[in-house]
Design a protein around this motif. Structure first.
Motif, PDB file in Angstrom:
ATOM      1  N   GLU A  88       0.826  -1.208   0.000  1.00 55.98           N
ATOM      2  CA  GLU A  88       0.000   0.000   0.000  1.00 55.98           C
ATOM      3  C   GLU A  88       0.859   1.255   0.000  1.00 55.98           C
ATOM      4  O   GLU A  88       0.524   2.246  -0.645  1.00 55.98           O
ATOM      5  CB  GLU A  88      -0.936  -0.013   1.211  1.00 55.98           C
ATOM      6  CG  GLU A  88      -1.921  -1.163   1.247  1.00 55.98           C
ATOM      7  CD  GLU A  88      -2.920  -1.059   0.097  1.00 55.98           C
ATOM      8  OE1 GLU A  88      -3.978  -0.454   0.280  1.00 55.98           O
ATOM      9  OE2 GLU A  88      -2.617  -1.598  -0.993  1.00 55.98           O
TER      10      GLU A  88
ATOM     11  N   ARG B 246       2.046   1.761  -3.485  1.00 53.92           N
ATOM     12  CA  ARG B 246       0.983   2.278  -4.355  1.00 53.92           C
ATOM     13  C   ARG B 246       0.855   3.798  -4.209  1.00 53.92           C
ATOM     14  O   ARG B 246       0.727   4.524  -5.203  1.00 53.92           O
ATOM     15  CB  ARG B 246      -0.354   1.624  -4.012  1.00 53.92           C
ATOM     16  CG  ARG B 246      -0.502   0.179  -4.425  1.00 53.92           C
ATOM     17  CD  ARG B 246      -1.860  -0.351  -3.989  1.00 53.92           C
ATOM     18  NE  ARG B 246      -2.954   0.358  -4.651  1.00 53.92           N
ATOM     19  CZ  ARG B 246      -4.179   0.480  -4.176  1.00 53.92           C
ATOM     20  NH1 ARG B 246      -4.470  -0.021  -2.983  1.00 53.92           N
ATOM     21  NH2 ARG B 246      -5.108   1.124  -4.851  1.00 53.92           N
TER      22      ARG B 246
ATOM     23  N   ASP C   1       3.921   5.426  -5.887  1.00 53.71           N
ATOM     24  CA  ASP C   1       3.829   5.430  -7.350  1.00 53.71           C
ATOM     25  C   ASP C   1       2.859   6.515  -7.834  1.00 53.71           C
ATOM     26  O   ASP C   1       3.124   7.208  -8.831  1.00 53.71           O
ATOM     27  CB  ASP C   1       3.373   4.059  -7.857  1.00 53.71           C
ATOM     28  CG  ASP C   1       4.424   2.978  -7.659  1.00 53.71           C
ATOM     29  OD1 ASP C   1       5.601   3.330  -7.433  1.00 53.71           O
ATOM     30  OD2 ASP C   1       4.062   1.788  -7.699  1.00 53.71           O
TER      31      ASP C   1
ATOM     32  N   ASP D 230      -7.301   3.954  -1.040  1.00 53.48           N
ATOM     33  CA  ASP D 230      -7.962   3.792  -2.335  1.00 53.48           C
ATOM     34  C   ASP D 230      -8.493   5.134  -2.853  1.00 53.48           C
ATOM     35  O   ASP D 230      -8.363   5.441  -4.049  1.00 53.48           O
ATOM     36  CB  ASP D 230      -9.113   2.792  -2.217  1.00 53.48           C
ATOM     37  CG  ASP D 230      -8.627   1.371  -1.969  1.00 53.48           C
ATOM     38  OD1 ASP D 230      -7.466   1.077  -2.302  1.00 53.48           O
ATOM     39  OD2 ASP D 230      -9.419   0.557  -1.450  1.00 53.48           O
TER      40      ASP D 230
ATOM     41  N   ILE E  58      -5.590   7.304  -4.161  1.00 49.19           N
ATOM     42  CA  ILE E  58      -5.056   6.845  -5.447  1.00 49.19           C
ATOM     43  C   ILE E  58      -6.047   7.133  -6.576  1.00 49.19           C
ATOM     44  O   ILE E  58      -5.657   7.512  -7.689  1.00 49.19           O
ATOM     45  CB  ILE E  58      -4.705   5.350  -5.363  1.00 49.19           C
ATOM     46  CG1 ILE E  58      -3.526   5.152  -4.406  1.00 49.19           C
ATOM     47  CG2 ILE E  58      -4.385   4.785  -6.740  1.00 49.19           C
ATOM     48  CD1 ILE E  58      -3.146   3.726  -4.163  1.00 49.19           C
TER      49      ILE E  58
END
Length: 672
Positions: free
Chosen positions: A455, A458, A461, A507, A510
């Motif tokens: 996580e 993520r 990134d 979530d 992102i």
């Protein structure tokens, strides 16, 4: 002393007893064993008081009073003695309290009155003869041996000012600050504690603060006047004490370290822009790292150092192998050296237990219990370091909600002890790092509650992708600030207690970054285009949904060398608009060519998803078409001439003989 009966029955025939051990406590390990109730009990009680019948739920205050002269205390040191108070009903011990008796002899020549020799704490009336005292062999932090003389101890205090798990995308998240910053709230209490500490000790900056700047920035933008007033007071706190900012949103450094991020990603995670463009006041100091949880590992400190943080607070670990040393240590990592502000664990735990109202409950220790323990701890350190002054650090936990009265009483007693000197944190930071052997930190040891490495990566990134896109703006921060807070917040230490909500926040962050990444688009009118000449232009449309102007390069990449791209135009597309550009191309030969239309940032990174089209190149069609058209025109001209000649003369045509001369015709008409 208060005796309470919390049971549902009447307490009858009970008594309280005072016990004092005459052996001086000369090591902190022995002191901790006694305080924890694992050190046995003195042999003979010094005084017994009967407890009157006590009804269920009732309580009564009792006082032990004894002349000090009868104690026959000797020596010129301040080493503590064991003290216990027990409650028994004749059959068994119902309760017990372990504390300490502090012997504070008056300096010679000051004329201490008879019967008041300066003993601190509860004293016995009929002491048993003192047992032989051991030699003064307490080890110091520098390997020296105690001499029996007393020394002094420097002490600095540091409290974190961090908030709840903030979600920048959720307006209700910021609203939670109203209760925390209101009078009686934890953040309001921590702010007030700065003044309480100064008033109790007479020392400006006695309590230093480490602040999450995102917390203050969010509060500054609040619509609640009380919250904004709190933010204003914290902003000006640097004029009253040492204030060290934490990285924005108080990130979990351990989680970042154990995700194996590179230095750029670590720096990005620890330098998120602050809400509403708020900036750290110039009166605050340099940013410090404060790892969460138990003993941090070297990997965590290395991650902090790789991101540019050279000072870290270590709440547990790096204890001296012998004795007690100044709370500074140098820790080597593969990213460089880190200066650790090493907390004294015993002092920190006792101070927190006596002053923390977190959870709305009373402190675990009373101010009196905490005071005696803190005096005992510091007295042992002073005894062991006679002639030197170790400078210790006591830290408070995240979420600390201090009881002002307990804090004032405890710090006031320490300052009045004569062997504790409350000092600003900056003085400790300016001290030389002692050369002592310390218990090493573990190399890499993830803690429970950390965000999973997958996580974390993520989020990293997504942050990198947005940073690449931000190059299209004159001020990249105008783009990164749109999602950077949301990408930083889920790694906050505060989210450790809400793992399910934290996953939702990851979530959402992102998704927001992905949406921002699609704010620039490139398109062409027709995905199948025919080029009938050797040179031409391909029209491309660029759409900018960013709130700032975007500078981009339009690049065509053919898969065949027969098509040559003459240039890569650079255009500026205003915020919320679209622009059209013609990209010049030329063809060397006919054929079908697949072309990818790309939109790049000035740094060469991809700014939008590319579009593919098929270009049918018919490079000779223009010349052939012109020749055919010219031939057709010439053929029509020739055909017209031939048709005229081919028709010849018509029999219905008149000849010159058939046309009368107008002059002759006129003469004939006159004659007639």
């Amino acid at each position: 002393m208060t005796v309470a009966n919390p049971t549902a029955e009447v307490l009858e025939g009970a008594s309280v007893r005072l016990w004092i051990g005459w052996k001086r406590v000369l090591s902190r390990s022995d002191l901790a064993a006694w305080a924890d109730g694992t050190g046995g009990r003195p042999g003979t009680p010094q005084k017994t008081l009967d407890v009157p019948s006590l009804a269920a739920g009732a309580h009564i205050d009792l006082t032990f009073s004894l002349p000090v002269d009868g104690l026959r205390l000797t020596g010129d040191d301040r080493a503590p003695r064991e003290l216990a108070i027990t409650l028994a009903d004749g059959r068994s011990t119902l309760a017990a309290v372990h504390s300490f008796l502090l012997w504070d002899p008056a300096p010679p020549g000051e004329g201490t009155p008879s019967g008041d020799s300066g003993a601190r704490g509860t004293t016995p009336e009929s002491p048993e003869p003192p047992s032989p005292e051991p030699s003064d062999t307490g080890q110091t932090g520098t390997g020296k041996t105690g001499t029996g003389k007393t020394g002094t101890v420097g002490l600095s205090l540091l409290a974190p000012m961090t908030g709840p798990a903030l979600d920048p995308a959720d307006p209700h998240s910021a609203g939670a600050l109203a209760a925390l910053t209101a009078p009686g709230g934890p953040l309001a209490r921590t702010l007030a504690a700065v003044g309480v500490a100064e008033g109790a000790t007479g020392t400006r900056g006695a309590l230093a603060i480490a602040v999450d700047p995102a917390l203050v920035a969010t509060a500054t933008a609040s619509h609640d006047p009380q919250t904004t007033a709190w933010a204003g007071a914290v902003t000006g706190l640097g004029d009253r004490t040492s204030v060290s900012p934490l990285p924005a949103y108080d990130p979990d450094l351990g989680a970042l370290a154990h995700a194996d991020l590179g230095a750029p990603d670590l720096t990005g995670a620890l330098t998120a822009p602050l809400p509403a463009g708020w900036s750290v006041p110039s009166t605050w100091g340099a940013t410090v790292a404060w790892p969460a949880g138990s003993t941090p590992d070297v990997a965590t400190l290395a991650a902090a150092r790789a991101a540019g943080l050279s000072t870290a607070v270590v709440m547990d670990g790096l204890a001296p192998s012998q004795g007690t040393a100044t709370g500074l240590a140098a820790v080597g990592t593969n990213a460089g050296g880190v200066t650790a502000l090493v907390a004294d664990q015993a002092l920190s735990q006792v101070l927190a237990a006596a002053t923390d109202l977190a959870g709305g409950e009373a402190p675990v220790l009373s101010a009196a219990e905490a005071t005696q323990r803190l005096l005992a701890e510091t007295a042992v350190v002073a005894f062991q370091n006679a002639g030197d002054e170790p400078h210790l650090l006591a830290t408070l936990p995240r979420g600390w909600s201090p009881d002002a009265d307990a804090l004032h009483a405890t710090l006031g007693a320490l300052q009045a002890s004569g062997w504790v000197r409350l000092a600003p944190l900056d003085e400790l930071r300016a001290s030389p790092v002692p050369t002592v052997e310390r218990t090493p930190l573990p190399g890499s040891q993830p803690q429970d509650g950390e965000l999973a490495p997958l996580e974390v990566r993520r989020l990293a990134d997504a942050r990198s992708a947005v940073a690449s896109l931000a190059a299209v703006a004159d001020d990249p921060r105008a783009v990164t600030s749109l999602v950077a807070p949301g990408l930083a917040a889920p790694v906050s230490v505060a989210w450790r207690s809400s793992p399910t909500d934290r996953s939702t926040a990851v979530d959402a962050a992102i998704d927001a970054a992905t949406t921002l990444r699609s704010a620039l688009t490139v398109s062409v009118v027709n995905l199948e285009v025919t080029l009938i000449s050797a040179a031409g232009a391909l029209p491309v449309t660029v759409r900018n949904n960013l709130p700032v102007d975007a500078t981009v390069d339009v690049v065509l990449r053919p898969d065949d060398a027969r098509l040559i791209i003459e240039s890569r135009p650079t255009i500026v597309v205003a915020a919320g608009t679209e622009a059209r550009v013609n990209v010049p191309v030329s063809a060397l030969a006919s054929g079908d060519v697949d072309v990818q239309v790309q939109l790049l940032t000035p740094d060469g990174a991809q700014a939008a998803d590319p579009v593919s089209l098929q270009l049918r190149v018919r490079a000779g069609w223009e010349t052939v078409g012109t020749a055919v058209l010219a031939g057709l025109v010439a053929l029509l001209l020739v055909f017209g001439i031939w048709r005229t000649v081919r028709r010849g003369r018509s029999p219905r045509r008149t000849s010159d003989a058939d046309v009368p001369d107008p002059l002759i015709r006129g003469e004939a008409e006159r004659r007639a």
